[in-house]
Design an enzyme around this catalytic site. Structure first.
Site, short mmCIF file in Angstrom:
data_model
loop_
_atom_site.label_atom_id
_atom_site.label_comp_id
_atom_site.label_asym_id
_atom_site.label_seq_id
_atom_site.Cartn_x
_atom_site.Cartn_y
_atom_site.Cartn_z
N HIS A 147 -3.18 10.45 5.72
CA HIS A 147 -4.80 10.77 5.71
C HIS A 147 -4.98 12.36 6.27
O HIS A 147 -4.57 12.36 7.37
CB HIS A 147 -5.66 9.83 6.54
CG HIS A 147 -5.32 8.29 6.16
ND1 HIS A 147 -5.35 7.81 4.87
CD2 HIS A 147 -4.62 7.26 6.88
CE1 HIS A 147 -5.12 6.50 4.69
NE2 HIS A 147 -4.62 6.27 6.04
N HIS A 167 2.75 7.17 5.65
CA HIS A 167 2.95 6.05 6.02
C HIS A 167 2.71 4.93 4.85
O HIS A 167 2.31 5.34 3.92
CB HIS A 167 2.29 5.18 7.38
CG HIS A 167 0.52 5.41 7.00
ND1 HIS A 167 0.01 6.75 7.09
CD2 HIS A 167 -0.30 4.60 6.67
CE1 HIS A 167 -1.24 6.42 6.94
NE2 HIS A 167 -1.53 5.25 6.61
N HIS A 170 1.48 7.13 1.50
CA HIS A 170 0.23 7.93 1.68
C HIS A 170 0.34 8.73 3.10
O HIS A 170 0.88 8.27 3.94
CB HIS A 170 -0.85 7.13 1.12
CG HIS A 170 -1.30 5.94 2.26
ND1 HIS A 170 -0.40 5.00 2.33
CD2 HIS A 170 -2.36 6.04 2.89
CE1 HIS A 170 -1.11 4.37 3.30
NE2 HIS A 170 -2.12 4.94 3.49
N ARG A 227 0.89 -1.06 0.08
CA ARG A 227 -0.07 0.06 -0.19
C ARG A 227 0.90 1.14 -0.01
O ARG A 227 1.54 1.50 1.03
CB ARG A 227 -0.93 -0.03 1.29
CG ARG A 227 -1.69 1.16 1.48
CD ARG A 227 -2.65 1.41 0.34
NE ARG A 227 -3.76 2.45 0.76
CZ ARG A 227 -3.70 3.75 0.15
NH1 ARG A 227 -2.38 4.01 -0.70
NH2 ARG A 227 -4.13 4.59 0.33
N GLU A 287 -11.16 5.71 1.48
CA GLU A 287 -9.96 5.17 0.86
C GLU A 287 -9.84 5.88 -0.40
O GLU A 287 -8.75 5.93 -1.11
CB GLU A 287 -10.01 3.52 0.64
CG GLU A 287 -9.48 2.81 1.90
CD GLU A 287 -8.15 3.04 2.35
OE1 GLU A 287 -7.27 3.09 1.43
OE2 GLU A 287 -7.88 3.22 3.47
N GLU A 309 -5.37 6.33 11.91
CA GLU A 309 -5.48 5.07 11.51
C GLU A 309 -4.91 4.15 12.44
O GLU A 309 -4.04 4.24 13.00
CB GLU A 309 -4.58 4.84 9.96
CG GLU A 309 -4.68 3.48 9.61
CD GLU A 309 -3.97 3.28 8.31
OE1 GLU A 309 -4.18 4.08 7.32
OE2 GLU A 309 -3.10 2.28 8.23
#
Length: 396
Positions: A117, A161, A115, A112, A184, A122
């Site tokens: 948020h 992260h 990125h 993943r 997402e 999270e």
């Protein structure tokens, strides 16, 4: 004659100094119906005649309880080259205003991508497989951690992260975010950012010719397929216990909070200082057993069902209650302050991942409240209930 009418009649008779027949004040043919202004004002407040034995809840004052169950794993996944993710946000699950959730699956060799948020922290629980996270905090310090089943990670809002599978087995985990509007589809991903930024600016930023960016992905890779990362090559650079982003939920004795009929492992800010805005853990309830009636004092609760068959009874005040059954892949959302209980109605252990949108975990159990209340108060609240029953409730 009700006692208030009788007192008013006697007072009127005494005032005239004569024992005469007097019209009964406030005589009722049914339950007392109040009018605007009844009961007096301020220091001149007065007693009113008794009315119905139970309160009337006007539907205009209270909305119906919304559905608090959502089939997360029955929803359509977002799929890219290296895996998939399914989400439950306030858009799919309207009651879940405080917490959103995701079930994410990474294939061997997948990551993943880097990125962050902007609107939520999270929290994660690893269901199966092994993975590695790399997180960067605003000071510029980074931490690298490796995870297995039952481990947790927590990334504060805005901290960059990534997540990458370790070894030749897939890894999947459940994610929880302390904002129901999180999606997402709205994360800030590195490939997406580079794709939409002018190449001359990218060249200046990294000190390389702008042409090198012609080879970069044209869009967001999201979960990217790649070479399998062997465990022997996976770096591991954890921070000290007081600051680390990792918590070994199933192996840390500080997390143990077992109860009659079940097991509970919980990590709060007290055990895990980085997790300032969320608490979470896993609960296992034996067949026929129940997590008793209680409410969360300071947080909303989000539940993801891993195994078994559960039943949740929700109390939303104002005569509102709803019961729903849950199976693996389902999500429940309990608004802050709403009473609830969880019962195992299947023939195997009921396993639930739970999160709360507050680092401090606070709850109140109904049976403890009853036990701590004076007997005369309970007799008043439960008018007509035999004293022997009150005694049994206090001794339960």
């Amino acid at each position: 004659m009700d006692p208030i009418s009788r007192r008013k009649m006697l007072a009127a008779t005494a005032a005239g100094g004569l024992l005469t027949t007097t019209t009964i004040v406030n005589a009722q043919t049914g339950p007392f119906q109040s009018k605007p202004g009844d009961g007096g004002v301020a220091r001149a407040a007065t007693e009113l005649p008794a009315s119905d034995k139970v309160a009337y809840h006007d539907p205009k004052d209270l909305a119906d309880l919304p559905d608090f169950r959502f089939a997360l794993d029955g929803s359509r996944p977002k799929v890219t080259s290296g895996g998939w993710a399914k989400e439950a946000t306030v858009h799919q699950f309207p009651i879940s205003k405080g917490i959103a959730g995701v079930h994410m699956f990474l294939n061997p060799g997948a990551s993943r991508e880097l990125h962050w948020h902007a609107i939520a922290a999270e929290w994660a629980y690893v269901i199966d497989g092994r993975c590695q996270t790399v997180v960067l905090d605003p000071s510029g310090a980074s931490e690298i951690n490796n995870y297995g089943p039952g481990d947790l990670w927590f990334f504060p809002k805005g901290h960059g992260h990534s997540i990458q599978t370790i070894g030749d087995k897939p890894c999947h985990f459940v994610l929880s975010f302390n904002n129901g509007s999180f999606s997402e589809h709205g994360t800030f991903s590195i490939s997406d950012w580079i794709d939409v930024t002018p190449k001359d600016m990218l060249g200046l930023n990294f000190g390389v010719p702008k042409d090198v960016f012609d080879a970069f992905p044209k869009g967001e890779t999201y979960i990217q397929a790649g070479r399998v990362l062997p465990a022997s090559e996976a770096l591991d650079a954890p921070w000290p216990k007081e600051s680390t982003h990792k918590f070994s939920l199933l192996h840390d004795n500080r997390a143990v909070r077992d109860f009659d009929g079940g097991m509970f492992r919980l990590a709060t800010v007290d055990e895990w200082p980085v997790s300032k805005s969320m608490s979470g853990g896993v609960m296992i309830i034996k067949p026929g057993a129940m997590r008793k009636l209680h409410w969360n004092v300071n947080a909303n609760e989000w539940q993801y069902y891993l195994r078994g068959k559960g039943q949740v009874a929700l109390f939303g005040s104002g005569g509102r209650g709803k019961v729903a059954e849950f199976k693996p892949g389902d999500v429940a959302y309990i608004p802050q302050g709403f009473g609830h209980a969880i019962k195992n109605v299947g023939d195997e252990d009921l396993e639930i991942v739970q999160t709360w949108d507050n680092g401090k975990f606070e709850e109140t159990d109904l049976d403890k409240w009853v036990k701590s209340s004076p007997r005369y108060l309970l007799a008043n609240n439960f008018a007509g209930v035999p004293e022997t029953t009150i005694t049994r409730l206090k001794q339960a």
